[in-house]
Design a protein around this motif. Sequence first.
Motif, short mmCIF file in Angstrom:
data_model
loop_
_atom_site.label_atom_id
_atom_site.label_comp_id
_atom_site.label_asym_id
_atom_site.label_seq_id
_atom_site.Cartn_x
_atom_site.Cartn_y
_atom_site.Cartn_z
N ALA A 98 0.72 -1.26 0.10
CA ALA A 98 0.07 0.16 0.01
C ALA A 98 0.88 1.20 0.00
O ALA A 98 1.80 1.32 0.69
N ALA A 99 0.62 2.30 -0.89
CA ALA A 99 1.43 3.28 -1.14
C ALA A 99 0.58 4.57 -0.86
O ALA A 99 -0.70 4.54 -1.27
N MET A 100 1.27 5.58 -0.21
CA MET A 100 0.83 6.90 -0.39
C MET A 100 0.53 7.61 -1.29
O MET A 100 1.77 7.54 -2.25
N PRO A 101 -0.42 8.21 -2.05
CA PRO A 101 -0.59 8.99 -3.09
C PRO A 101 0.71 9.85 -2.97
O PRO A 101 0.83 10.72 -2.19
N TRP A 102 1.37 10.19 -4.34
CA TRP A 102 2.48 11.06 -4.38
C TRP A 102 2.07 12.39 -3.90
O TRP A 102 3.04 13.32 -3.44
N GLN A 103 1.02 12.77 -4.31
CA GLN A 103 0.68 14.26 -3.87
C GLN A 103 0.48 14.49 -2.61
O GLN A 103 0.68 15.50 -1.99
N ASN A 104 0.34 13.41 -1.65
CA ASN A 104 0.49 13.75 -0.15
C ASN A 104 1.97 13.32 0.61
O ASN A 104 2.01 13.83 1.78
N VAL A 105 2.64 13.12 -0.25
CA VAL A 105 4.04 12.80 0.49
C VAL A 105 4.63 14.19 1.00
O VAL A 105 5.12 14.15 2.04
N PRO A 106 4.42 15.54 0.43
CA PRO A 106 5.18 16.40 1.09
C PRO A 106 4.69 16.70 2.52
O PRO A 106 5.26 17.39 3.23
N ALA A 107 3.27 16.94 2.38
CA ALA A 107 2.69 17.21 3.85
C ALA A 107 3.02 16.04 4.78
O ALA A 107 3.36 16.59 5.83
#
Length: 408
Positions: free
Chosen positions: A220-229
């Motif tokens: 399961a991976a975090m959407p890349w759009q959420n990684v900076p936060a």
Amino acid sequence: MLSHPVLSLLPAVGGKFGGTKKVGNLTAKKVNAATEGVLFDGEGLYLRVKNGGSQKSWVLRTTFQRRRIDVGLGSARLFSLAEAREEARRLRKEARLGTDPRRARRCDQLTFRQAAHRVHKKIGETLSNDKARAQWFTTIETYALPILGRLPIKDVTRADVLRVLEPIWTTKHVTAKRLSQRLARIFDWAKGAGHYHDENPLTGIKASLPTVKRKAKHHAAMPWQNVPAFFGELGTREGVSARCLELIILTGVRSGEARGARWEEFDMEEGVWTIPAERMKARETHRVPLTEEAKAVVEQLRGLHGDVVFPNRQGRVASDMVFKALLKRMKCEGFTVHGFRSSFRDWAGESAHADRVVAEKVLAHAVGDDTERAYARSDLFDRRRELLEIWSQYVTGKSGDVIKLARR
């Protein structure tokens, strides 16, 4: 030929058999009724009886290179009269052909269990850690030894191997596949060492097993759009595990590669982290470009331990459970640490429009078939550094908008 595994070479019986009763060919009834002494069956085969009949063993007396020798064939409790006669005939033939029957017996007596331990010891030298070495043998010990352990490896057949694999082939398919690979290595070694004379019983064995269609399971991976936060919040957390996870996200390395990092692997001046082959999944040395952000993370651990970069409280390499505890404290769920590699890969393809080969090289993935890899020998280090620079800028919020991390 005797098929039981517990055959052992007994000490040679010197001189004459005291008290030998030449009663002619033995029968099963006479073998069972014998209480003491040495009974002669014929053609050099004897039954030695001790302790009132509680100990009975077969012995072959024959001639090799003009010298009389005695070869122990095993206990009469384990081997029938017919089996003893068959083995005696085989060993007499070996002697006539110029092979020492005692040496032939030693070779033939190697059990599957003994072979498995020998192979495990040899490959253990190539495995990266104690956990990997233990896991290799655990599947053998759990599934193969109960069925094959006592058998002489020379007598193991494909049918025997199927008895091991069939019960778990569909229910524990991944385990069964790994087990079949390890079994194949054991028989390859046995064949090369002269203990197994037939074709490797694992060759083509899949054709005899049920077809298993399994969907690939992805971490399961975090959407890349959420990684900076997420990365921003991670920076507010203290502790070694938080810094280690930051390095994992910034570099795209695997959890074990980061947790096992050692100071000697880092060249801060050149901005290179060289992970040795023995710590890599593909067993190939991997050079990781270090961005300024990655170097800053590593430098925060300077002086904490003289060898391990991310030590646990005992000063050793931490287990992957530290990340589970970290994410629990952050009240984050729905993704795995390994999944950040997928987050990077999705970003590289969807946002950065990076070259596929460069992105895969960042993750230390093999690209192309054997022929293609033979010609593409460059690790594309400079291009990987450029891509990770952009990724680091994005992850740390230095470029673009940071989407607020949603929590459940």
